[in-house]
Design an enzyme around this catalytic site. Structure first.
Site, PDB file in Angstrom:
ATOM      1  N   TYR A 141     -10.533  15.487  -5.710  1.00 27.12           N
ATOM      2  CA  TYR A 141      -9.347  14.904  -6.346  1.00 27.12           C
ATOM      3  C   TYR A 141      -8.390  16.020  -6.771  1.00 27.12           C
ATOM      4  O   TYR A 141      -7.183  15.927  -6.554  1.00 27.12           O
ATOM      5  CB  TYR A 141      -9.760  14.068  -7.552  1.00 27.12           C
TER       6      TYR A 141
ATOM      7  N   THR B 214      -6.721   5.571 -19.166  1.00 29.21           N
ATOM      8  CA  THR B 214      -6.190   4.594 -18.211  1.00 29.21           C
ATOM      9  C   THR B 214      -7.339   4.052 -17.361  1.00 29.21           C
ATOM     10  O   THR B 214      -8.469   4.561 -17.424  1.00 29.21           O
ATOM     11  CB  THR B 214      -5.159   5.239 -17.266  1.00 29.21           C
TER      12      THR B 214
ATOM     13  N   LYS C 277      -4.319  16.881  -5.879  1.00 29.39           N
ATOM     14  CA  LYS C 277      -3.259  17.117  -6.848  1.00 29.39           C
ATOM     15  C   LYS C 277      -2.648  18.512  -6.693  1.00 29.39           C
ATOM     16  O   LYS C 277      -1.478  18.726  -7.028  1.00 29.39           O
ATOM     17  CB  LYS C 277      -3.770  16.880  -8.262  1.00 29.39           C
TER      18      LYS C 277
ATOM     19  N   ASP D 195       0.846  -1.185   0.000  1.00 26.39           N
ATOM     20  CA  ASP D 195       0.000   0.000   0.000  1.00 26.39           C
ATOM     21  C   ASP D 195       0.885   1.240   0.000  1.00 26.39           C
ATOM     22  O   ASP D 195       1.701   1.430   0.909  1.00 26.39           O
ATOM     23  CB  ASP D 195      -0.898  -0.030   1.248  1.00 26.39           C
TER      24      ASP D 195
END
Length: 233
Positions: free
Chosen positions: A150, A185, A154, A60
């Site tokens: 998210y 992806t 970043k 992890d």
């Protein structure tokens, strides 16, 4: 191979991380790939024919013990460490006003704590080789998007890259932030579909990562933003 460079990539069993690993192996590097899915890592190694220059290590990215163990296993097998690529990360694809908080903790730990742990676990080895740290950020870490949690993770990676550079440059260690736009992806699997328009491939993005890694000694490329042609923001 005994003197060839060595890279450790988190979240490298698929997508961008796997593409970077393949391209580095093709360029003569030795590579360790980590990830949570042991079966996925075995499958990745099998696709490549289980080369001697590849080590897969399940763990992890947000667990310091796992990250330390991956660094130590890399050095035991290959004798050195030249580059780390903090690639592990994912998105819950929801917003702060309407999303489900149940998924936020793990996303923040993986996306923000994970890169910091990798830096901490590897920095002493990177000082020895005057190596490089590569952080996979996102265009979302430069451009504000309404409610995007998210993106906030970043933005943290964007800050971590420069904060780290200012500390480790005195050791001769380089730091590169690679901020991709939309890439095709498994990142989009939980979203339900790919976003509209042209997307980069993992291999195209990996070329930028490998380019930064393979810069000559003494050259420190710091921030690279890579969008598919046609992505407006």
């Amino acid at each position: 191979m005994i003197d060839s460079p060595v890279a450790l990539i988190t979240g490298g069993g698929s997508g961008i991380g796997a593409a970077v690993a393949r391209q580095l192996l093709d360029a003569g590097h030795r590579v360790t790939v980590t990830g949570r899915g042991e079966e996925r890592l075995r499958g990745f190694a099998g696709q490549l024919g289980k080369p001697d220059g590849l080590l897969t290590f399940p763990g992890d990215a947000a667990d310091y013990g796992h990250v330390q163990a991956a660094v130590e296993a890399t050095v035991r097998k290959f004798g050195r460490l030249d580059t780390v690529v903090a690639n592990a990360g994912y998105a819950t694809h929801d917003t702060v006003a309407e999303g489900d908080p149940a998924g936020w903790r793990d996303m923040v730990l993986t996306n923000v704590l994970g890169p910091a742990l990798l830096i901490r676990a590897s920095i002493d080895r990177l000082k020895e080789t005057r190596g490089r740290i590569v952080l996979i950020g996102s265009v979302a870490g430069h451009i504000h998007t309404p409610g995007n949690i998210y993106g906030a993770t970043k933005w943290a990676v964007t800050g971590l890259a420069e904060n780290t550079r200012r500390q480790v440059t005195e050791y001769g260690v380089g730091v590169t932030l690679i901020s991709p736009g939309r890439v095709e992806t498994p990142f989009w699997d939980s979203y339900g579909s790919l976003p509209p328009g042209h997307l980069l491939t993992s291999d195209q993005l990996a070329e930028s990562v490998v380019w930064a890694i393979r810069q000559p000694a003494g050259v420190d490329v710091n921030t690279v933003v890579v969008r598919p042609t046609g992505q407006p923001v």
